[in-house]
Design a protein around this motif. Structure first.
Motif, PDB file in Angstrom:
ATOM      1  N   LYS A  97      55.124  43.039  30.732  1.00 39.09           N
ATOM      2  CA  LYS A  97      55.876  42.906  29.439  1.00 39.09           C
ATOM      3  C   LYS A  97      56.958  41.718  29.544  1.00 39.09           C
ATOM      4  N   VAL A  98      57.060  41.156  28.156  1.00 42.42           N
ATOM      5  CA  VAL A  98      57.864  39.949  28.225  1.00 42.42           C
ATOM      6  C   VAL A  98      59.154  40.652  27.315  1.00 42.42           C
TER       7      VAL A  98
ATOM      8  N   LEU B 233      56.207  49.475  34.344  1.00 41.55           N
ATOM      9  CA  LEU B 233      56.111  48.370  33.312  1.00 41.55           C
ATOM     10  C   LEU B 233      56.950  47.239  33.967  1.00 41.55           C
ATOM     11  N   PHE B 234      56.320  46.081  34.050  1.00 42.82           N
ATOM     12  CA  PHE B 234      56.983  44.712  34.890  1.00 42.82           C
ATOM     13  C   PHE B 234      57.344  44.090  33.957  1.00 42.82           C
ATOM     14  N   SER B 235      58.522  43.494  33.869  1.00 44.91           N
ATOM     15  CA  SER B 235      59.271  42.725  33.119  1.00 44.91           C
ATOM     16  C   SER B 235      59.117  41.126  33.587  1.00 44.91           C
ATOM     17  N   LYS B 236      58.472  40.486  32.843  1.00 44.58           N
ATOM     18  CA  LYS B 236      58.482  38.972  33.214  1.00 44.58           C
ATOM     19  C   LYS B 236      59.714  38.341  33.347  1.00 44.58           C
TER      20      LYS B 236
ATOM     21  N   ASP C  70      46.632  45.558  32.506  1.00 48.01           N
ATOM     22  CA  ASP C  70      46.871  44.158  33.181  1.00 48.01           C
ATOM     23  C   ASP C  70      46.552  44.168  34.766  1.00 48.01           C
ATOM     24  N   VAL C  71      47.066  45.330  35.541  1.00 48.83           N
ATOM     25  CA  VAL C  71      47.337  45.521  36.682  1.00 48.83           C
ATOM     26  C   VAL C  71      46.781  46.940  36.982  1.00 48.83           C
ATOM     27  N   VAL C  72      45.979  47.242  38.090  1.00 46.06           N
ATOM     28  CA  VAL C  72      45.774  48.675  38.370  1.00 46.06           C
ATOM     29  C   VAL C  72      45.643  48.642  40.001  1.00 46.06           C
ATOM     30  N   GLU C  73      46.791  49.061  40.524  1.00 48.41           N
ATOM     31  CA  GLU C  73      46.867  49.187  41.951  1.00 48.41           C
ATOM     32  C   GLU C  73      46.185  50.502  42.466  1.00 48.41           C
ATOM     33  N   PHE C  74      45.568  50.415  43.289  1.00 50.62           N
ATOM     34  CA  PHE C  74      45.067  51.563  44.181  1.00 50.62           C
ATOM     35  C   PHE C  74      45.710  52.088  45.588  1.00 50.62           C
ATOM     36  N   VAL C  75      46.677  52.824  45.285  1.00 47.48           N
ATOM     37  CA  VAL C  75      47.121  53.285  46.546  1.00 47.48           C
ATOM     38  C   VAL C  75      46.750  54.556  47.181  1.00 47.48           C
ATOM     39  N   GLU C  76      45.900  54.373  48.321  1.00 45.00           N
ATOM     40  CA  GLU C  76      45.096  55.226  49.012  1.00 45.00           C
ATOM     41  C   GLU C  76      44.043  55.905  47.954  1.00 45.00           C
ATOM     42  N   GLY C  77      43.593  55.022  47.119  1.00 45.82           N
ATOM     43  CA  GLY C  77      42.510  55.357  46.381  1.00 45.82           C
ATOM     44  C   GLY C  77      42.828  55.841  44.878  1.00 45.82           C
TER      45      GLY C  77
ATOM     46  N   HIS D  72      50.584  37.151  30.087  1.00 43.22           N
ATOM     47  CA  HIS D  72      49.446  37.627  30.461  1.00 43.22           C
ATOM     48  C   HIS D  72      48.390  36.745  31.206  1.00 43.22           C
ATOM     49  N   GLU D  73      48.547  35.534  31.147  1.00 44.43           N
ATOM     50  CA  GLU D  73      47.575  34.619  31.614  1.00 44.43           C
ATOM     51  C   GLU D  73      47.302  34.702  33.022  1.00 44.43           C
ATOM     52  N   ASN D  74      48.308  35.191  33.977  1.00 50.92           N
ATOM     53  CA  ASN D  74      48.347  35.374  35.367  1.00 50.92           C
ATOM     54  C   ASN D  74      47.450  36.555  35.742  1.00 50.92           C
ATOM     55  N   VAL D  75      47.422  37.507  34.863  1.00 47.24           N
ATOM     56  CA  VAL D  75      46.703  38.778  35.176  1.00 47.24           C
ATOM     57  C   VAL D  75      45.336  38.873  34.449  1.00 47.24           C
ATOM     58  N   ASP D  76      45.137  38.113  33.474  1.00 48.45           N
ATOM     59  CA  ASP D  76      43.913  38.235  32.753  1.00 48.45           C
ATOM     60  C   ASP D  76      42.696  37.547  33.305  1.00 48.45           C
TER      61      ASP D  76
END
Length: 218
Positions: A108-109, A146-149, A93-100, A59-63
């Motif tokens: 997750k590891v 869910l993103f797997s590291k 961790d991350v929120v992407e805004f796709v067209e708002g 999580h260091e890269n996203v915090d």
């Protein structure tokens, strides 16, 4: 979103009801093991092991609170989340805004949890983030990922009525747990082997005590 009030009126608390905010991460902890959640929230217990440290490094890269524009998608990292309606607080961790429209992504590891239990815990936590985002931005959030590291891949999670119901039920169960005077019994199964609170929980103790009492009365 309003239709959920009619479907789950006994689970969703009234907005006017004062509530102590629950950390979003506690929903995953409870799904994994109610006793672990109680030890963390009620007893203030926490121990790191190999797997919790790996999770923190992941999580260091996203915090890092900042926004960036990537391929036309606005990306917010470590975004504060809350829901006054459900009494939740935490960070995404991350929120992407796709067209708002918000799209939560949880990192997750690889954990040596039972696979199905790990999947359920992660999905409940992610769905709770979506519920917060819906309240914050007034928009329906229909899916996240869910993103797997370890594999560097995403798995899309649909926020179905069933998953929403399971998440709301977990919130309700966790609140009831925090009102209890005694800790839940230990799971004493395969999930204990890699739990960082194994030494605090001592899941084998109740069974050992029962065996000792049986020998005393035989």
């Amino acid at each position: 979103m309003d239709e959920l009030d009619d479907i789950f009126p006994e689970i969703i608390p009234a907005p006017s009801q004062p509530q102590e905010p629950l950390p979003l991460s506690a929903l995953a902890q409870y799904t994994y093991c109610p006793r672990r959640a109680a030890l963390i929230l009620l007893e203030g217990e926490w121990e790191d092991n190999e797997f919790t440290l790996r999770g923190m490094r992941a999580h260091e890269n996203v915090d890092i609170p900042q926004g960036l524009l990537r391929e036309g998608v606005w990306v917010e990292r470590s975004l504060p989340l809350w829901s006054e309606r459900l009494g939740l607080t935490g960070r995404a961790d991350v929120v992407e805004f796709v067209e708002g429209v918000p799209y939560p992504v949880e990192y997750k590891v690889g954990r040596r949890w039972p696979r199905e239990l790990a999947r359920k815990a992660a999905e409940v936590q992610l769905c709770a983030q979506a519920l917060c985002l819906e309240e914050m931005f007034g928009q329906s959030v229909m899916e996240g990922a869910l993103f797997s590291k370890s594999s560097q891949r995403r798995r899309v999670v649909q926020f179905t009525p069933e998953l929403r119901a399971a998440t709301l039920a977990t919130i309700s169960a966790l609140r009831k747990l925090l009102q209890q005077e005694h800790l839940p019994p230990p799971a004493a199964d395969e999930r204990c082997k890699h739990c960082s609170l194994l030494g605090v929980c001592m899941p084998e103790l109740p069974q050992a005590l029962r065996a000792w009492q049986a020998r005393q009365t035989s």
